[in-house]
Design an enzyme around this catalytic site. Structure first.
Site, PDB file in Angstrom:
ATOM      1  CG  HIS A 143      74.430  90.559  90.253  1.00 17.34           C
ATOM      2  ND1 HIS A 143      73.621  91.641  90.671  1.00 17.34           N
ATOM      3  CD2 HIS A 143      75.825  90.956  90.629  1.00 17.34           C
ATOM      4  CE1 HIS A 143      74.537  92.463  91.673  1.00 17.34           C
ATOM      5  NE2 HIS A 143      75.733  92.133  91.316  1.00 17.34           N
ATOM      6  CG  HIS A 178      69.190  87.019  77.369  1.00 17.42           C
ATOM      7  ND1 HIS A 178      70.283  86.170  76.896  1.00 17.42           N
ATOM      8  CD2 HIS A 178      69.850  88.344  77.463  1.00 17.42           C
ATOM      9  CE1 HIS A 178      71.361  86.973  76.827  1.00 17.42           C
ATOM     10  NE2 HIS A 178      71.158  88.204  77.120  1.00 17.42           N
ATOM     11  CD  GLU A 179      68.333  91.634  79.087  1.00 14.89           C
ATOM     12  OE1 GLU A 179      69.280  91.940  80.063  1.00 14.89           O
ATOM     13  OE2 GLU A 179      68.729  91.673  77.880  1.00 14.89           O
ATOM     14  CG  HIS A 238      72.186  89.458  81.786  1.00 15.49           C
ATOM     15  ND1 HIS A 238      73.874  88.734  81.310  1.00 15.49           N
ATOM     16  CD2 HIS A 238      72.012  89.788  80.775  1.00 15.49           C
ATOM     17  CE1 HIS A 238      73.588  88.780  80.015  1.00 15.49           C
ATOM     18  NE2 HIS A 238      72.859  89.371  79.616  1.00 15.49           N
TER      19      HIS A 238
HETATM   20 ZN   LIG Z   1      72.596  89.966  77.807  1.00 14.68          ZN
END
Ligand SMILES: [Zn+2]
Length: 243
Positions: free
Chosen positions: A116, A108-109, A112
């Site tokens: 980006h 999940h991280e 991100h």
């Molecule tokens: Zn998150």
């Protein structure tokens, strides 16, 4: 006096219900994510890779070489991606173990980081709202409290609606955060599957972990809406009683 409606003796049933609902939401969403995490951090994933290895593998696959995966210093569930420092920071349990929770949170991280790198549109909107949101979330409550003391004057009333607008900015930020979070989780599951980083029997658990985490963001947004509703009803109700 408006204070009567705010502090003592002024809380009517609707106010109490709205406060109770916001509280329940917060308690429920936090205990849900805690409970799900406690469960899935005990269950090893069949692919036997640590969260750090999962994160690195997905970054490599997407040719993202300027983002580092680092062990975070924070408590459990303090994992984040920092777009300025370009780091995926994973709490020690996520970084070091091969649990289903570690796999899901790490993926999940990295989701991100991919958002980006690919200029995902909601990130840009969210970043634009961020400075205003920090100010608004620091001062909204104070401004509304002060405005209620002076509410009989027009300055007080103007202040009140400024305070409500600030809560509105916080709510808008939380609303824009939702697609960002859901998208990161969707990317997480897609990457885990396409890169064969997750065994079929572990997918359901990974999704449960990510859904529980996402629900905390939904709860935060709903709780802001409940607060706005409560404050506006308090003032409208107060006016009606005075008239
Ligand atoms: Zn998150």
């Amino acid at each position: 006096m408006m204070l009567l409606y705010y502090g003592y003796g002024g809380l009517d049933t609707v106010q109490l219900i709205l406060i109770g609902a916001a509280l329940l939401l917060a308690v429920f969403s936090q205990s849900k994510v805690r409970g799900t995490y406690e469960k899935y951090k005990q269950i090893p994933a069949n692919t036997n890779l640590t969260g750090a290895q999962i994160a690195q593998t997905i970054l490599d696959h997407h040719n993202i070489h300027d983002v580092q995966v680092v062990p975070g210093q924070g408590a459990e569930l303090s994992d984040f991606y920092d777009p300025k420092k370009k780091i995926v920071s994973l709490s020690s349990n996520i970084y070091n173990t091969n649990s289903i929770a570690a796999m899901a949170v790490a993926a999940h991280e990295v989701g991100h980081a991919i958002q980006h790198a690919t200029d995902y549109k909601f990130i840009a909107i969210r970043n634009r709202l961020l400075p205003m949101t920090i100010v608004a979330s620091n001062f909204s409550m104070l401004i509304v409290m002060l405005s209620l003391i002076f509410y009989s004057s027009s300055i007080g009333q103007t202040m009140f609606w400024v305070g409500i607008a600030m809560y509105g900015i916080v709510g808008l930020f939380q609303l824009v955060t939702l697609p960002v979070e859901f998208d990161a989780s969707k990317r997480a599951i897609n990457n885990l599957q396409t890169l064969n980083l997750v065994a079929d029997e572990d997918i359901a658990g990974s999704k449960q972990m990510l859904n529980a985490a996402a629900f905390t963001y939904v709860a935060a947004f709903l709780s802001t809406i409940l607060t706005i509703l409560r404050l506006v009803l308090m003032v409208v109700g107060g006016n009606r009683r005075r008239n």
